[in-house]
Write an enzyme that holds these catalytic residues in place. Sequence first.
Site, PDB file in Angstrom:
ATOM      1  N   ASP A 123       7.069-134.460 -36.529  1.00 42.52           N
ATOM      2  CA  ASP A 123       6.081-135.507 -36.777  1.00 42.52           C
ATOM      3  C   ASP A 123       4.718-134.935 -37.140  1.00 42.52           C
ATOM      4  O   ASP A 123       3.817-135.689 -37.527  1.00 42.52           O
ATOM      5  CB  ASP A 123       5.938-136.396 -35.535  1.00 42.52           C
ATOM      6  CG  ASP A 123       6.950-137.530 -35.503  1.00 42.52           C
ATOM      7  OD1 ASP A 123       7.615-137.773 -36.521  1.00 42.52           O
ATOM      8  OD2 ASP A 123       7.086-138.168 -34.445  1.00 42.52           O
TER       9      ASP A 123
ATOM     10  N   ASP B 139      15.465-143.507 -36.995  1.00 40.64           N
ATOM     11  CA  ASP B 139      14.624-142.886 -35.972  1.00 40.64           C
ATOM     12  C   ASP B 139      15.258-143.022 -34.584  1.00 40.64           C
ATOM     13  O   ASP B 139      16.190-143.810 -34.379  1.00 40.64           O
ATOM     14  CB  ASP B 139      13.237-143.529 -35.986  1.00 40.64           C
ATOM     15  CG  ASP B 139      12.121-142.536 -35.685  1.00 40.64           C
ATOM     16  OD1 ASP B 139      12.415-141.489 -35.068  1.00 40.64           O
ATOM     17  OD2 ASP B 139      10.970-142.807 -36.057  1.00 40.64           O
TER      18      ASP B 139
END
Length: 692
Positions: A496, A439
């Site tokens: 997301d 990430d």
Amino acid sequence: MTHYRIDALRQTLVLAAPSDGLPHCTFWGARLPDGADLAQVAASAALDLTGGMLDANPELTLCPQTAAAFPGQPGLVVRSPDGTPLRPVFTKAGTKRTDTLSLAYTDEDLGLTLTFRFAADAATGIITASTTLDSDTPVLCDWLAAPVLPGPQLADQMIDFAGRWCDEFQPVTTPWATGIRARDNRTGRTGHEHFPAIILPARGCTNTGGEAHALHYGWSGGHRMLAEELPDGRRQIQFGHATASDPLPGTRFETAPLYAAFSDTGLNGCAVSFQRHLRDRIVTWPQPDTPRPVHYNCWEAIYFDHSLAALTAIADRAAALGAERFVLDDGWFKGRNDDTTSLGDWTIDATKWPDGLTPLIDHIHGLGMTFGLWFEPEMVNADSDLARAHPDWILGPTTQPLGRGQYVLDMANADLRDHLFTQITTTLSTHDIEYIKWDHNRVLPYNDAAQTRGTYDLLKRLRDAHPEVEIESCSSGGGRIDFGIMAHTQRVWLSDSNDALSRLRIQHDAALFLPSCVTGSHVGPRTCHTTGRIHSISFRAWVAAQRHMGFEMDPRELTDAEAATLTKVTAWYKANRDWLRTADILRLDAADPAIIAEQQQAADGTRFVVFAGHAGTSTQIAPRPLRLTGLDPAASYTIDLANREDISSLSRGTPALKSGPLTLTGQSLMSQGIALPYDLPDSMWIIEGHRA
């Protein structure tokens, strides 16, 4: 004048190189016949002169120069270390042609050498180009463009891409006009806001027909793009690193690869070239013959609330639904109970995991699933042992605003990279881990190309040490997706947002560049955590099955009926994933603007599946026919509805697909199309087709 041609499947690029200056592109378009007279091609492109102009047209070279009186934006801005502008005049130094065409030019007085490289891929149809500047002594390079190509004349618009968190890959259409369309991405990463690409559709181009040119800059840091129309009507396209990405004097500067595609079959022709090139040439697969596993990520089920009992129960349920990979997301390392602390301290939290991760991993493997783990190596919380021990490893001042409670680490620092490599490789070496979710959750305080190069270096070292581990590129979702990062990873987390309606649009537009096998798409919770919307399990599942399918919710919330539907769609995905992995994604031109539809077609053309998503409320009563694409007009195809159980009670008529399969010619399917049953907004029809 020497002429060169570069051929890649459907496209040809022709360069004209004078004996005393830089080359320029005289043709970029449909593949020319093998015997085409390149000198005549160049002559036909020469412009006339009239009043108010110089006595000769300064060429739009592969690197336009101010020293040549070029009236537009230069392709190179270079200075001496004291800041004095340098205006080189390059002459030819050498040519090398093997599988790659390399053209080098020097300015002996300034000690500069400019090299252009081109490579063509006959199978994917992509031409790859890059530019390198070498200097005998250190210089400051503020701007270096990849080989500059002309914009098409028979085009009224250009398409580039914007976006934001949870709504990535938004096409932005801008009319061509005298002047500049410019983007200078200063965030230091690819960015939700600035996908590094442009599409140049010819007048009348659609998804399925017409001509289009397209470019993608394969770089994961900040980039600059400009599309300029000169007063004389010529157009140029430039891509490179963001302005002043290399702030220190150096002796070598190099652009990232620029990937060029041309299509005479609409936007889909460019999309297929990019999809194939990324899948077959850029991505290196740890286990290329292994089916893409159905993915489970626990983030939206538990967030930071880790416990062995809860996670094993979730894993049991996920495996029963068909999951084959389990990923433990953020929250597993020392002191990590929210997003304000502990980032950078990559040791297992003994409070949450008194016996380590091994009991969970053993349970996962006992269910027949592989195990993955979340990292965010390029970031650090202010409240962490790492930040306290090494404030010198933080990029930028410690007084800068935090992002998600964190700083960025200085990835150009070799000692930092050694530290991160040791921590990550220790975890990988002492546990049976097959997957990393990597990430990157904030923008950089300033743009610096060394940051990106450092990240590439760390990824390469880890892949060399653990070649069997697959890596996903995540950056608050789709904040770092490009061909540069994909040279080191095998999957992207597209957004997301697990909202199926949002995903339907995002996936559709991302397919202009990304194949399904690298594009993660998950079945989210009943109530979406980012939008609050509620969608049926059928809609959520089929949207996820369009790409690399996964789940990201607490599967214990599912009713028996919902579990049965998800299990069925997952089984469909598993039954079809082998051929879908290498299928081309063809976007369809739907007559109804409320419909977002695509056709995924097998590489050999023998089968396809159409996903027709109803993304809004239609203005007309009955569904409009949906026309397919890319079929053999003379062949016959049998089509059938894969999800007939989703037919609404409001569908009271008798369209043929409601009751059984149809056999139609490719010409009929592409000209008249197929009449779909009535459906409600936020639903999806799945139509399977097989060539007779």
